[in-house]
Motif scaffolding. Structure first.
Motif, PDB file in Angstrom:
ATOM      1  N   THR A   1     -15.893  34.070  31.114  1.00 41.82           N
ATOM      2  CA  THR A   1     -15.033  35.238  31.240  1.00 41.82           C
ATOM      3  C   THR A   1     -13.650  34.800  31.715  1.00 41.82           C
ATOM      4  O   THR A   1     -13.525  33.820  32.455  1.00 41.82           O
ATOM      5  CB  THR A   1     -15.636  36.273  32.207  1.00 41.82           C
ATOM      6  N   GLY A   2     -12.639  35.525  31.283  1.00 42.55           N
ATOM      7  CA  GLY A   2     -11.273  35.199  31.678  1.00 42.55           C
ATOM      8  C   GLY A   2     -10.294  35.864  30.726  1.00 42.55           C
ATOM      9  O   GLY A   2     -10.683  36.448  29.710  1.00 42.55           O
TER      10      GLY A   2
ATOM     11  N   ARG B   1     -16.264  43.944  36.068  1.00 39.74           N
ATOM     12  CA  ARG B   1     -17.359  43.346  36.844  1.00 39.74           C
ATOM     13  C   ARG B   1     -18.685  44.064  36.590  1.00 39.74           C
ATOM     14  O   ARG B   1     -19.724  43.434  36.487  1.00 39.74           O
ATOM     15  CB  ARG B   1     -17.044  43.407  38.342  1.00 39.74           C
TER      16      ARG B   1
ATOM     17  N   GLU C   1     -22.369  32.691  35.408  1.00 34.86           N
ATOM     18  CA  GLU C   1     -21.024  33.221  35.170  1.00 34.86           C
ATOM     19  C   GLU C   1     -20.009  32.104  35.353  1.00 34.86           C
ATOM     20  O   GLU C   1     -19.964  31.464  36.412  1.00 34.86           O
ATOM     21  CB  GLU C   1     -20.723  34.371  36.130  1.00 34.86           C
TER      22      GLU C   1
ATOM     23  N   TYR D   1     -16.113  31.489  35.338  1.00 32.81           N
ATOM     24  CA  TYR D   1     -14.790  32.097  35.365  1.00 32.81           C
ATOM     25  C   TYR D   1     -13.757  31.080  34.897  1.00 32.81           C
ATOM     26  O   TYR D   1     -13.498  30.085  35.577  1.00 32.81           O
ATOM     27  CB  TYR D   1     -14.478  32.585  36.777  1.00 32.81           C
TER      28      TYR D   1
ATOM     29  N   LYS E   1     -10.377  30.426  34.767  1.00 31.98           N
ATOM     30  CA  LYS E   1      -9.254  30.985  35.529  1.00 31.98           C
ATOM     31  C   LYS E   1      -7.933  30.364  35.097  1.00 31.98           C
ATOM     32  O   LYS E   1      -7.761  29.147  35.121  1.00 31.98           O
ATOM     33  CB  LYS E   1      -9.486  30.716  37.023  1.00 31.98           C
TER      34      LYS E   1
ATOM     35  N   GLU F   1     -11.480  40.028  38.338  1.00 33.33           N
ATOM     36  CA  GLU F   1     -11.956  38.658  38.524  1.00 33.33           C
ATOM     37  C   GLU F   1     -13.371  38.647  39.095  1.00 33.33           C
ATOM     38  O   GLU F   1     -13.720  39.506  39.909  1.00 33.33           O
ATOM     39  CB  GLU F   1     -11.030  37.891  39.470  1.00 33.33           C
ATOM     40  N   PRO F   2     -14.172  37.673  38.684  1.00 27.98           N
ATOM     41  CA  PRO F   2     -15.494  37.522  39.314  1.00 27.98           C
ATOM     42  C   PRO F   2     -15.348  37.278  40.811  1.00 27.98           C
ATOM     43  O   PRO F   2     -14.410  36.610  41.252  1.00 27.98           O
ATOM     44  CB  PRO F   2     -16.073  36.288  38.616  1.00 27.98           C
TER      45      PRO F   2
ATOM     46  N   PRO G   1     -18.542  33.719  41.126  1.00 23.99           N
ATOM     47  CA  PRO G   1     -19.094  33.114  39.905  1.00 23.99           C
ATOM     48  C   PRO G   1     -19.839  31.821  40.233  1.00 23.99           C
ATOM     49  O   PRO G   1     -19.561  31.185  41.253  1.00 23.99           O
ATOM     50  CB  PRO G   1     -17.847  32.825  39.070  1.00 23.99           C
TER      51      PRO G   1
ATOM     52  N   THR H   1     -16.210  28.063  38.610  1.00 23.26           N
ATOM     53  CA  THR H   1     -14.819  28.443  38.357  1.00 23.26           C
ATOM     54  C   THR H   1     -14.097  27.239  37.758  1.00 23.26           C
ATOM     55  O   THR H   1     -14.116  26.152  38.336  1.00 23.26           O
ATOM     56  CB  THR H   1     -14.098  28.881  39.639  1.00 23.26           C
TER      57      THR H   1
END
Length: 199
Positions: A33-34, A111, A128, A130, A132, A167-168, A171, A174
């Protein structure tokens, strides 16, 4: 909730554990995710290749690819984004049951939506990741020219510009792609999978 009636779950004679034993590794969702341009698709594609080279069974689901078929009837409203992720979660759950590492690359900005997918599988089957990157970095990359269009008002509801990204909070991994290379990112993920006993 299902609208279908008169349906009964039909059990298989081959279990998830049977499939994992055959493949000689665990199965899980690796949920990238991002923001758009953060590197989700690039890293997940490279990771899939690396896991394949090492002999592990994978399948990758990418946001744009899925919207060409399964989710082609969905737009980018908050409701459609939630349904998009719900469908991907259900497909990913099936792939985990099939004994695969399922790599998903979706902005998935909310989320709550990511949490709903996590709840579909066992506690250790959702990882998860992230990806970033600052908005400035993503806009500099802008591989599809989408940020430029969003800034010009040609795209409405674009995550990071006029739609939110949550944002997570905690996670599993990251990846700060402001500073990490693709190879460094892959190394971090593979190390995590080895340390936690997935590989």
């Amino acid at each position: 909730m299902t609208l279908s009636t008169n349906i009964v779950w039909h059990e298989s004679e081959v279990s998830k554990e049977d499939r994992q034993e055959l493949k000689q590794h665990k199965s899980a969702i690796l949920w990238f995710t991002g923001l758009s341009g953060s590197g989700k698709s690039t890293i997940s594609t490279a990771l899939e290749k690396e896991l394949y080279i090492q002999g592990f069974h994978t399948y990758r689901l990418d946001g744009d690819n899925v919207r060409h078929g399964l989710n082609r009837n969905l737009g980018f409203s908050p409701e459609d984004r939630t349904e998009n992720i719900r469908r991907i979660g259900e497909v990913s759950k099936l792939m985990v049951d099939a004994g695969l590492f399922t790599l998903t690359a979706f902005i998935s900005p909310y989320r709550e939506d990511r949490s709903l997918v996590r709840d579909l599988v066992d506690a250790d089957e959702f990882i998860e990741i992230y990806v970033k990157a600052s908005l400035e970095t993503c806009e500099t990359r802008d591989p599809k020219g989408l940020y430029k269009k969003a800034r010009l008002g040609e795209i409405k509801g674009f995550t990071g510009i006029d739609a939110p990204y949550e944002e997570p909070i905690v996670p599993e991994i990251t990846l700060d792609t402001n500073i990490l290379s693709i190879d460094e990112s892959i190394e971090m993920i593979v190390e995590f999978l080895k340390e936690k006993g997935y590989l």
